[in-house]
Design a protein around this motif. Structure first.
Motif, mmCIF file in Angstrom:
data_model
loop_
_atom_site.group_PDB
_atom_site.id
_atom_site.type_symbol
_atom_site.label_atom_id
_atom_site.label_comp_id
_atom_site.label_asym_id
_atom_site.label_seq_id
_atom_site.Cartn_x
_atom_site.Cartn_y
_atom_site.Cartn_z
ATOM 1 N N ILE A 34 0.844 -1.200 0.000
ATOM 2 C CA ILE A 34 0.000 0.000 0.000
ATOM 3 C C ILE A 34 0.883 1.254 0.000
ATOM 4 O O ILE A 34 0.597 2.233 -0.689
ATOM 5 C CB ILE A 34 -0.963 -0.007 1.216
ATOM 6 C CG1 ILE A 34 -1.920 -1.185 1.125
ATOM 7 C CG2 ILE A 34 -1.725 1.314 1.311
ATOM 8 C CD1 ILE A 34 -2.814 -1.205 -0.108
ATOM 9 N N TYR A 35 1.992 1.193 0.741
ATOM 10 C CA TYR A 35 2.900 2.340 0.768
ATOM 11 C C TYR A 35 3.480 2.594 -0.625
ATOM 12 O O TYR A 35 3.567 3.726 -1.087
ATOM 13 C CB TYR A 35 4.022 2.104 1.777
ATOM 14 C CG TYR A 35 5.024 3.242 1.832
ATOM 15 C CD1 TYR A 35 4.680 4.468 2.414
ATOM 16 C CD2 TYR A 35 6.295 3.106 1.278
ATOM 17 C CE1 TYR A 35 5.575 5.521 2.446
ATOM 18 C CE2 TYR A 35 7.208 4.161 1.314
ATOM 19 C CZ TYR A 35 6.841 5.363 1.889
ATOM 20 O OH TYR A 35 7.725 6.410 1.916
ATOM 21 N N ARG A 36 3.877 1.526 -1.299
ATOM 22 C CA ARG A 36 4.439 1.678 -2.658
ATOM 23 C C ARG A 36 3.418 2.292 -3.604
ATOM 24 O O ARG A 36 3.725 3.181 -4.378
ATOM 25 C CB ARG A 36 4.869 0.312 -3.207
ATOM 26 C CG ARG A 36 6.149 -0.201 -2.625
ATOM 27 C CD ARG A 36 6.815 -1.148 -3.607
ATOM 28 N NE ARG A 36 5.944 -2.237 -4.013
ATOM 29 C CZ ARG A 36 5.853 -3.383 -3.358
ATOM 30 N NH1 ARG A 36 6.562 -3.592 -2.274
ATOM 31 N NH2 ARG A 36 5.060 -4.338 -3.791
ATOM 32 N N GLY A 43 3.801 10.663 -5.433
ATOM 33 C CA GLY A 43 5.081 11.223 -5.869
ATOM 34 C C GLY A 43 5.923 11.817 -4.753
ATOM 35 O O GLY A 43 6.987 12.358 -5.022
ATOM 36 N N ASN A 44 5.451 11.751 -3.505
ATOM 37 C CA ASN A 44 6.318 12.204 -2.412
ATOM 38 C C ASN A 44 5.978 11.430 -1.140
ATOM 39 O O ASN A 44 4.859 10.928 -0.974
ATOM 40 C CB ASN A 44 6.204 13.722 -2.196
ATOM 41 C CG ASN A 44 4.883 14.102 -1.579
ATOM 42 O OD1 ASN A 44 4.668 13.944 -0.377
ATOM 43 N ND2 ASN A 44 3.971 14.581 -2.409
ATOM 44 N N GLU A 45 6.979 11.346 -0.254
ATOM 45 C CA GLU A 45 6.856 10.467 0.909
ATOM 46 C C GLU A 45 5.838 10.959 1.934
ATOM 47 O O GLU A 45 5.169 10.153 2.579
ATOM 48 C CB GLU A 45 8.233 10.275 1.564
ATOM 49 C CG GLU A 45 9.164 9.480 0.665
ATOM 50 C CD GLU A 45 10.583 9.352 1.206
ATOM 51 O OE1 GLU A 45 10.840 9.928 2.284
ATOM 52 O OE2 GLU A 45 11.394 8.677 0.555
ATOM 53 N N THR A 46 5.733 12.281 2.064
ATOM 54 C CA THR A 46 4.798 12.811 3.073
ATOM 55 C C THR A 46 3.359 12.454 2.727
ATOM 56 O O THR A 46 2.617 11.921 3.560
ATOM 57 C CB THR A 46 4.932 14.352 3.147
ATOM 58 O OG1 THR A 46 6.313 14.665 3.278
ATOM 59 C CG2 THR A 46 4.178 14.906 4.328
ATOM 60 N N ASP A 47 2.973 12.737 1.490
ATOM 61 C CA ASP A 47 1.606 12.407 1.071
ATOM 62 C C ASP A 47 1.387 10.898 1.071
ATOM 63 O O ASP A 47 0.299 10.416 1.402
ATOM 64 C CB ASP A 47 1.319 12.963 -0.331
ATOM 65 C CG ASP A 47 1.074 14.469 -0.299
ATOM 66 O OD1 ASP A 47 0.687 14.984 0.756
ATOM 67 O OD2 ASP A 47 1.285 15.115 -1.348
ATOM 68 N N ALA A 48 2.430 10.147 0.691
ATOM 69 C CA ALA A 48 2.302 8.685 0.653
ATOM 70 C C ALA A 48 2.022 8.155 2.058
ATOM 71 O O ALA A 48 1.176 7.282 2.246
ATOM 72 C CB ALA A 48 3.573 8.054 0.086
#
Lengths: 202, 100
Positions: A34-36, A43-48
């Motif tokens: 789900i994280y991937r 496109g960015n870690e914070t939103d992901a």
């Protein structure tokens, strides 16, 4: 498929009974995927990370309504895709129209780049910089095409699973996948035709 | 660079028709009959040959991208938000090593 035959049936029963260990198992088995998906979509870690947390919070809240029409993992993909698309819609409303026409024959599908990058050495095709460019190209896809491409070609879901996760018809999945792949082919053709870029700072 | 922009000798309708089969060709789900037809067309049409080959290559390059790992800090925060801190799995003798 009757629920009793589903490989998820036992886990679902434990989840619906409120078994904390079952919740932890659901997270452990699915959080990575789900994280991937969230990372590729946002496109960015914070939103992901936000999408990841929202997905499991929402799944925990609605597990009582899970009816085993799909697998647990496809169900989670569905919640995550919705969460990601909602966020993208807020961020880039012009890109994520809810009722986008399925197919526009306005020439966007016609190939324009004819550079044969297949013959480039694998080292050039697989280097980190090329991969970064490939991911940038995915981020530039309209969100409706990106979601199909990420699930189908990066996460490796089947056409049917992708259709289920995104609540699309099979033909819509095929058509969006086709458009996504054609756009990416154009982008990669432009990138690779410029030749391997030797870092000028070194 | 092998860019060839000269017009095709034959009608472009054929090329456009084959365009619709590209995805199935790349996925290996196109019928044998259509595969043969497409490959015969590719032998005569350089642009289509390049498009088909680079299209297939594009799909295969994306499939080779290694999956990024979820950072352990992200995982820890997830378990906390979900109030499952007690269940955070501990990896036996596996300190965080980026790239593994």
């Amino acid at each position: 498929m009757p629920m009793s035959h589903s490989p998820d049936a036992e886990l679902v029963a434990r989840l619906q009974a409120g078994d904390q260990l079952a919740y932890a198992q659901l997270v452990e088995e699915n959080a990575g995927e789900i994280y991937r998906l969230a990372l590729r979509m946002m496109g960015n870690e914070t939103d992901a990370e936000d999408v990841l947390q929202e997905t499991f919070l929402s799944a925990f809240r609605s597990i009582d309504r899970f009816e085993a029409r799909s697998s647990l993992s496809t169900w989670l993909y569905r919640i995550a895709s919705n969460a990601a698309l909602m966020r993208l819609r807020r961020k880039e409303p012009e890109q994520v129209s809810v009722d986008e026409p399925l197919e526009r024959d306005d020439g966007e599908m016609i190939p324009r780049q004819f550079f044969d990058f297949c013959c480039l050495p694998e080292d050039d095709l697989l280097r980190d910089e090329a991969r970064a460019e490939m991911m940038r190209a995915v981020e530039e896809l309209p969100a409706t095409l990106r979601s199909v491409f990420v699930l189908r070609d990066i996460e490796g879901l089947s056409t049917e699973e992708t259709a289920e996760a995104l609540d699309l018809s099979i033909s819509a999945v095929k058509s969006r996948l086709m458009r996504a792949r054609l756009k990416l082919r154009e982008q990669l053709s432009v990138y690779f035709s410029q030749g391997p870029l030797i870092s000028e700072t070194e | 660079m092998s860019a060839s922009h000269q017009p095709h000798q034959h009608d472009q309708d054929a090329c456009r028709r084959y365009l619709g089969s590209l995805s199935e060709y790349a996925d290996g789900t196109l019928s044998d009959e259509l595969c043969q037809e497409l490959e015969a067309h590719m032998a005569a049409c350089e642009n289509c040959r390049i498009v088909v080959n680079t299209f297939t290559k594009t799909v295969s390059l994306y499939r080779q991208i290694p999956a990024p790992e979820m950072p352990s800090a992200v995982k820890e925060r997830l378990y906390k938000v979900l109030r499952l801190e007690a269940y955070i799995p501990t990896k036996p003798n596996a300190p965080d090593q980026p790239g593994q």
